[in-house]
Motif scaffolding. Structure first.
Motif, PDB file in Angstrom:
ATOM      1  N   PRO A 646       0.801  -1.148  -0.110  1.00 23.72           N
ATOM      2  CA  PRO A 646       0.057   0.054  -0.028  1.00 23.72           C
ATOM      3  C   PRO A 646       0.770   1.102  -0.071  1.00 23.72           C
ATOM      4  O   PRO A 646       1.933   1.299   0.707  1.00 23.72           O
ATOM      5  CB  PRO A 646      -0.690  -0.302   1.246  1.00 23.72           C
ATOM      6  CG  PRO A 646      -0.021  -1.122   2.184  1.00 23.72           C
ATOM      7  CD  PRO A 646       0.586  -1.940   1.135  1.00 23.72           C
ATOM      8  N   PRO A 647       0.519   2.273  -0.471  1.00 24.16           N
ATOM      9  CA  PRO A 647       1.109   3.516  -0.724  1.00 24.16           C
ATOM     10  C   PRO A 647       1.341   4.412   0.621  1.00 24.16           C
ATOM     11  O   PRO A 647       0.185   4.477   1.287  1.00 24.16           O
ATOM     12  CB  PRO A 647       0.383   4.298  -1.677  1.00 24.16           C
ATOM     13  CG  PRO A 647      -0.941   3.837  -1.854  1.00 24.16           C
ATOM     14  CD  PRO A 647      -0.775   2.440  -1.362  1.00 24.16           C
ATOM     15  N   VAL A 648       2.406   4.749   1.049  1.00 23.77           N
ATOM     16  CA  VAL A 648       2.760   5.316   2.362  1.00 23.77           C
ATOM     17  C   VAL A 648       3.666   6.715   2.093  1.00 23.77           C
ATOM     18  O   VAL A 648       4.526   6.552   1.351  1.00 23.77           O
ATOM     19  CB  VAL A 648       3.121   4.333   3.269  1.00 23.77           C
ATOM     20  CG1 VAL A 648       3.544   5.306   4.550  1.00 23.77           C
ATOM     21  CG2 VAL A 648       2.685   3.136   3.828  1.00 23.77           C
ATOM     22  N   LEU A 649       3.310   7.845   2.676  1.00 18.39           N
ATOM     23  CA  LEU A 649       3.879   8.925   2.514  1.00 18.39           C
ATOM     24  C   LEU A 649       4.245   9.266   4.127  1.00 18.39           C
ATOM     25  O   LEU A 649       3.531   9.311   4.784  1.00 18.39           O
ATOM     26  CB  LEU A 649       3.092  10.117   1.666  1.00 18.39           C
ATOM     27  CG  LEU A 649       3.796  11.409   1.879  1.00 18.39           C
ATOM     28  CD1 LEU A 649       5.113  11.292   1.054  1.00 18.39           C
ATOM     29  CD2 LEU A 649       2.793  12.648   1.328  1.00 18.39           C
ATOM     30  N   VAL A 650       5.732   9.398   4.309  1.00 25.51           N
ATOM     31  CA  VAL A 650       6.416   9.833   5.621  1.00 25.51           C
ATOM     32  C   VAL A 650       6.610  11.358   5.567  1.00 25.51           C
ATOM     33  O   VAL A 650       7.511  11.509   4.707  1.00 25.51           O
ATOM     34  CB  VAL A 650       7.253   8.979   5.767  1.00 25.51           C
ATOM     35  CG1 VAL A 650       7.704   9.481   7.524  1.00 25.51           C
ATOM     36  CG2 VAL A 650       6.705   7.304   6.079  1.00 25.51           C
ATOM     37  N   VAL A 651       6.176  12.114   6.214  1.00 25.77           N
ATOM     38  CA  VAL A 651       6.662  13.653   6.369  1.00 25.77           C
ATOM     39  C   VAL A 651       6.861  13.943   7.771  1.00 25.77           C
ATOM     40  O   VAL A 651       6.449  13.155   8.823  1.00 25.77           O
ATOM     41  CB  VAL A 651       5.589  14.176   5.670  1.00 25.77           C
ATOM     42  CG1 VAL A 651       5.310  14.109   4.345  1.00 25.77           C
ATOM     43  CG2 VAL A 651       4.113  14.099   6.440  1.00 25.77           C
ATOM     44  N   GLY A 652       7.036  15.242   8.075  1.00 23.59           N
ATOM     45  CA  GLY A 652       7.181  15.673   9.442  1.00 23.59           C
ATOM     46  C   GLY A 652       5.716  15.848  10.231  1.00 23.59           C
ATOM     47  O   GLY A 652       4.885  15.990   9.707  1.00 23.59           O
TER      48      GLY A 652
END
Length: 698
Positions: A646-652
């Motif tokens: 599954p697509p995951v975006l990691v940010v602050g």
């Protein structure tokens, strides 16, 4: 007393597993040891009785799997009959010169009484029985067994996928899914065994023909050469004995062949054969009426046997008239009685103000049988299963679904409402089944092309008779009730935050208060208001985070509540505490988590824009930059999905909430996580980095 002792002895043999070994020993003894005529009579009688028992057991079995031991019984009965043939052949050849009773009274009865003592008649009758058994019953049953075994094995993947779909939709439990998988495996084993067992029956029919001619030739040779009988007398004696022996063996063989044919031609649904034949063949008065007319016309033709034809025509016509009259009487009884005069309507009160149903399901009039238990509707228990599954997954009690008919809808349409507002609508065909293409199906189906209302997959409404063919091609086939229940489950999962209110939160805190009273007392209302706690829980549900771990959620709120009352900041703190559970829900037990990130300069620019615009919006972000971020994250999500994750975006953490609200509605399946939400033991692999001007592979 004798009957009780016999029953006890049979039970003892069954308990210790000695029944089958003793039967095999008895078969070997009949092959090796010479038997007296009295023993042959007993064994032949037992053989005929066993064949009748097996035939009746096949007729009265509700489903083929209810008689799953039938292939083994068929093999044992065939071996027993062949052993009897060997034993009787020995007696006929050794003692046939003494007369027609040399091999026992049973063989003599079949050789003298059944065929009138004429070996010519006996040979004709025996040949006819062999033709019926070998050419008609055995050959047809063998072909049906072969086709049934092949199609059952080919349909197994589709049936397994249907079970998985029902389990994922909450329509069945783990135990029910396990039981259905076991039944599918048993069905495949049964039809595979029947395919092989039918070969035993066919071989037995061939063996009967060969044994007949061998006994006749051998008997004539023994009678004339060893015992000095005239050729005519030897031929007559040994032929009658051989025909009696063959008929005694061929009749049980025909009964077992018929039982095998009945088993393999039965459908899988639970039904009684006799009642279903009467219901499906003789339940239409039109059929009986037309038959009576045709037979009556034949009976009036000169030269035809008028009495039998006219009698049968009268019986069929009378049955058709009686059935028509009974059907009309039932319609009259079901007619609604005349409505009484309307009483005076009372004055309106506040009780007439009906509250809005949290969850509603409106159906067209053709879908009413799906929700009516008296008509065999299966939708109500499946909706109950959906509520139970979602309640366990989300962590709060999903409200009941109020179902009502709506004449404004088309006959096959249904509508799902939340708080009185429609959120989903589609059409189903209750007399058809929906074949859904999960992406791996091959081949085309005849039917009504459509889209699966829950997930938007390509699908076709097919006739129920095409179900197994569709499953063989790789389609997932479900009925109309399952389609509605799955759509309802998906809608409720998507709008779970709208179902959580003050009452539900109060119940959650009351349940937690029984185990941790000090925690609840410290949290509400000393630290946070009920409205703030509700907003935090709703924020979690919006992003698909279950609230099952209510204790960890409340402990985190009690810890951070004295420093801030902002629901978004509190939601971020709770997400950090639930980080392990959030990642577990995304990738399961996978050792590696593939993610995309933002370029540090781009992330800092987004953070500055949000600070300028204020905490609640993104008006400070340039439209071109927002479009570039959206396009870059979409391409990165597609890259991750291509790897099977599954697509995951990691940010602050400062920009996570805004980016989640901005990206998730337009990028299906995207999860936006903060760096501090990632558990320590999870291996992270950055596969894409979204920059200001380009997308660079990580």
């Amino acid at each position: 007393m004798a009957t009780s002792a016999a029953v006890l002895s049979v039970r003892s043999l069954t308990r210790y597993g000695l029944g089958a070994p003793l039967l095999l020993v008895m078969i070997m003894a009949m092959v090796v040891l010479p038997l007296p005529p009295l023993a042959l009579d007993a064994f032949f009688t037992f053989n005929i009785s066993l064949s009748l028992v097996v035939l009746l057991a096949a007729v009265y079995a509700q489903r083929p799997l209810d008689f799953a031991v039938f292939p083994t019984v068929l093999l044992m009965a065939t071996l027993l009959r062949l052993a009897l043939n060997v034993a009787s052949t020995r007696v006929v050849l050794l003692r046939g010169h003494t007369g027609s009773d040399a091999a026992g009274r049973v063989i003599e009865a079949f050789g003298q009484f059944v065929v009138g003592g004429s070996y010519t008649v006996g040979l004709v009758v025996f040949v006819i029985l062999v033709i019926i058994n070998f050419v008609v019953v055995t050959r047809g049953a063998g072909r049906v067994s072969e086709v049934s075994a092949r199609f059952t094995l080919d349909a197994m993947p589709g049936k397994q996928m249907a079970i998985d779909a029902d389990l994922n939709a909450g329509l069945i439990t783990q135990d029910e899914a396990r039981a259905r998988r076991e039944e599918i495996a048993r069905e495949a084993d049964f039809y595979g065994a029947m395919d092989g067992a039918s070969k035993f029956v066919r071989g037995d029919a061939i063996a009967g023909i060969l044994i007949l001619f061998i006994n006749i030739l051998g008997g004539v040779a023994v009678g004339t050469a060893q015992h000095g009988l005239p050729l005519g007398e030897a031929f007559r004696n040994y032929t009658l004995l051989t025909i009696g022996d063959g008929l005694v063996a061929q009749i049980p063989s025909l009964l077992l062949s018929t039982a095998a044919a009945i088993m393999v031609t039965r459908v899988s649904a639970a039904q009684d054969l006799g009642s279903e034949v009467l219901r499906q063949v003789f339940s239409s008065p039109r059929v009986l009426g037309v038959t009576a007319g045709i037979v009556g016309v034949l009976g009036t033709i000169p030269g035809m046997p008028n009495l039998p034809f006219l009698t049968l025509a009268a019986v069929a016509g009378g049955a058709a008239w009686w059935m028509t009259r009974r059907a009309r009487a039932e319609v009259v009884e079901e007619a609604e009685p005349e409505a009484p005069p309307h009483p005076r309507e009372p004055e309106l009160t506040w009780d007439d103000v009906q509250p809005v149903d949290p969850i509603g399901l409106e159906v067209g009039y053709r879908l009413i049988p799906l929700v009516d238990r008296t008509q065999g509707g299966q939708l109500m228990p499946r909706i109950k299963g959906v509520r139970k599954k979602l309640t366990q997954e989300l962590g709060f009690l999903v409200p009941a679904v109020h179902i009502r008919d709506n004449l404004d809808l088309s006959p096959n349409a249904y509508r799902i409402t939340l708080n009185g507002v429609p959120v989903g609508e589609a059409e189903v065909h209750p007399d058809r089944e929906l074949a859904i293409n999960p992406g791996q199906a091959h081949g085309r189906l005849q039917g009504l092309a459509t889209k699966d209302p829950a997930f938007g997959l390509d699908a076709v409404w097919i006739e129920p008779a095409q179900r197994e063919h569709a499953q063989t091609l790789g389609y997932t086939v479900v009925d109309a009730a399952t389609v509605i229940a799955t759509h309802l489950s998906q809608v409720l999962r998507t709008h779970a935050h709208e179902l959580l209110g003050f009452e539900e939160v109060q119940h959650l805190l009351e349940v937690l208060g029984r185990k941790a009273p000090k925690l609840v007392e410290e949290l509400v209302p000393r630290t946070l208001s009920m409205a703030t706690v509700l907003r935090v829980l709703q924020n979690l549900l919006v992003e698909g985070v279950p609230i099952r771990d209510i204790r960890t959620i409340c402990e985190t709120l009690a810890e951070h509540g004295p420093r801030t009352q902002d629901p978004d900041a509190l939601t971020g703190a709770v997400r950090v505490a639930l980080g392990r559970a959030i990642v577990q829900g995304i990738v399961g037990g996978a050792a590696e988590l593939r993610v995309a990130t933002l370029d540090p300069a781009l992330e800092q620019l987004v953070q500055q824009s949000l600070q300028v615009a204020g905490a609640g919006g993104g008006a400070g972000l340039e439209p071109g930059l927002a479009e570039q971020i959206h396009r870059g994250v979409s391409e990165a999500a597609a890259r991750i999905e291509a790897s099977g994750q599954p697509p995951v975006l990691v940010v602050g953490g400062a920009v996570r909430a805004w980016l989640s609200r901005f990206l998730r509605p337009s990028i299906p399946g995207l999860h936006v996580l903060a760096y501090n939400e990632l558990p320590d033991g999870k291996q992270i692999r950055v596969v894409a980095t979204v920059g200001q001007q380009q997308i660079a592979a990580g």
